[in-house]
Scaffold this active site. Structure first.
Site, mmCIF file in Angstrom:
data_model
loop_
_atom_site.group_PDB
_atom_site.id
_atom_site.type_symbol
_atom_site.label_atom_id
_atom_site.label_comp_id
_atom_site.label_asym_id
_atom_site.label_seq_id
_atom_site.Cartn_x
_atom_site.Cartn_y
_atom_site.Cartn_z
ATOM 1 C CB SER A 148 -0.898 0.017 1.239
ATOM 2 O OG SER A 148 -1.568 1.258 1.355
ATOM 3 C CE1 TYR A 162 -3.386 -2.271 5.899
ATOM 4 C CE2 TYR A 162 -3.480 0.034 5.273
ATOM 5 C CZ TYR A 162 -3.603 -1.287 4.943
ATOM 6 O OH TYR A 162 -3.938 -1.651 3.672
#
Length: 279
Positions: A148, A162
């Site tokens: 990501s 995250y």
């Protein structure tokens, strides 16, 4: 002959979103695919999508399993070998709950959330890589991880665990790429930006709120310069490119960013400075 004919692909997180789109593209291009996820109903929806696209039932191995558990990993791998006899490509897509939410944010997030977040986003990748390594060496196969843009270098303080897990995944991709290329196995990853999937639903937002958020971000050039949030198939196409050795053979240990230009934008660049001066 289709380009993935005779190839066996494991795609985790394929019960929706990017994983489902990747499964469809691989299967339509001749691959034997193992689709897997935790939710039987959504996984069956993926299987039906493949069948409606003309994929032979014998080319689909559907496995309901939790990829964060050792038993689930073994079930995915063993059933693939039992049905197809080998593993050529491992695609590791996070499930929709990868950015786990418990109502906390920033430095207030508890260590327990850190442990859960790293387990699904990083530890499971390590374990699957180790467990499939010998099979991928036999086929001189491919690994494509899905990371990501939150990995950085921009900060994402709202959900640090995250972001840190994705940064760790990027480094693990580089490290494993150097280790495994000596055996003929390529490892790469793709780093999506904002993609309209079930990601926000898993964080607790209903459909209407999720769509409102995606519409807002897609309409703001300081968020997504291209003017819309990404579609799952756009990321899936990058995954398939990285898994196609005929097209990407010289790409080793890289993370391809697919974000509609989000990482190129600085705050002051998001506004028309000449327009401001003319006011």
């Amino acid at each position: 002959m289709s380009r993935f004919s005779g190839k066996t692909v494991i795609i985790t997180g394929s019960s929706n979103g990017i994983g489902r789109s990747a499964a469809l593209i691989f299967a339509k291009d001749g691959a034997q695919v193992t689709i897997t996820g935790r939710h039987a109903e959504r996984l069956e929806e993926t299987r039906q999508h493949l069948l409606k696209a003309g994929v032979p039932a014998g080319n689909i191995n559907s496995v309901v399993a939790d990829v964060t558990e050792s038993s689930g990993q073994d079930q995915i791998i063993n059933s693939t070998l039992a049905k197809f006899g080998k593993i050529d490509i491992l695609v590791r897509v996070n499930n929709a709950g990868a950015n786990l939410a418990d109502g906390t944010s920033n430095t207030d997030q508890p260590v327990s959330l850190y442990e859960k977040t790293f387990k699904v986003n990083f530890q499971a990748v390590i374990e699957l890589t180790q467990k499939t390594k010998e099979h991928l060496i036999k086929t001189k196969g491919e690994i494509v991880n899905v990371s990501s843009i939150v990995a950085g270098p921009q900060a994402h303080p709202g959900y640090p665990y995250y972001a840190c897990a994705k940064a760790a995944l990027d480094q693990y991709t580089r490290c494993t790429a150097i280790d495994l290329i000596q055996y003929g196995v390529r490892v790469n990853s793709v780093s999506p930006g904002v993609v309209a999937t079930g990601f926000m639903n898993a964080m607790g937002l209903p459909d209407a709120a999720s769509q409102k958020l995606y519409d807002f971000m897609g309409s703001k050039k300081e968020c997504v310069p291209v003017g819309y949030c990404g579609r799952p198939e756009e990321i899936a196409n990058v995954i398939v490119f990285l898994a196609d050795r005929n097209l990407s053979s010289y790409i080793i240990g890289q993370s391809i960013v697919a974000d509609g230009g989000s990482t190129l934008v600085m705050g002051m660049q998001a506004h028309d400075l000449m327009g401001i001066l003319s006011q």
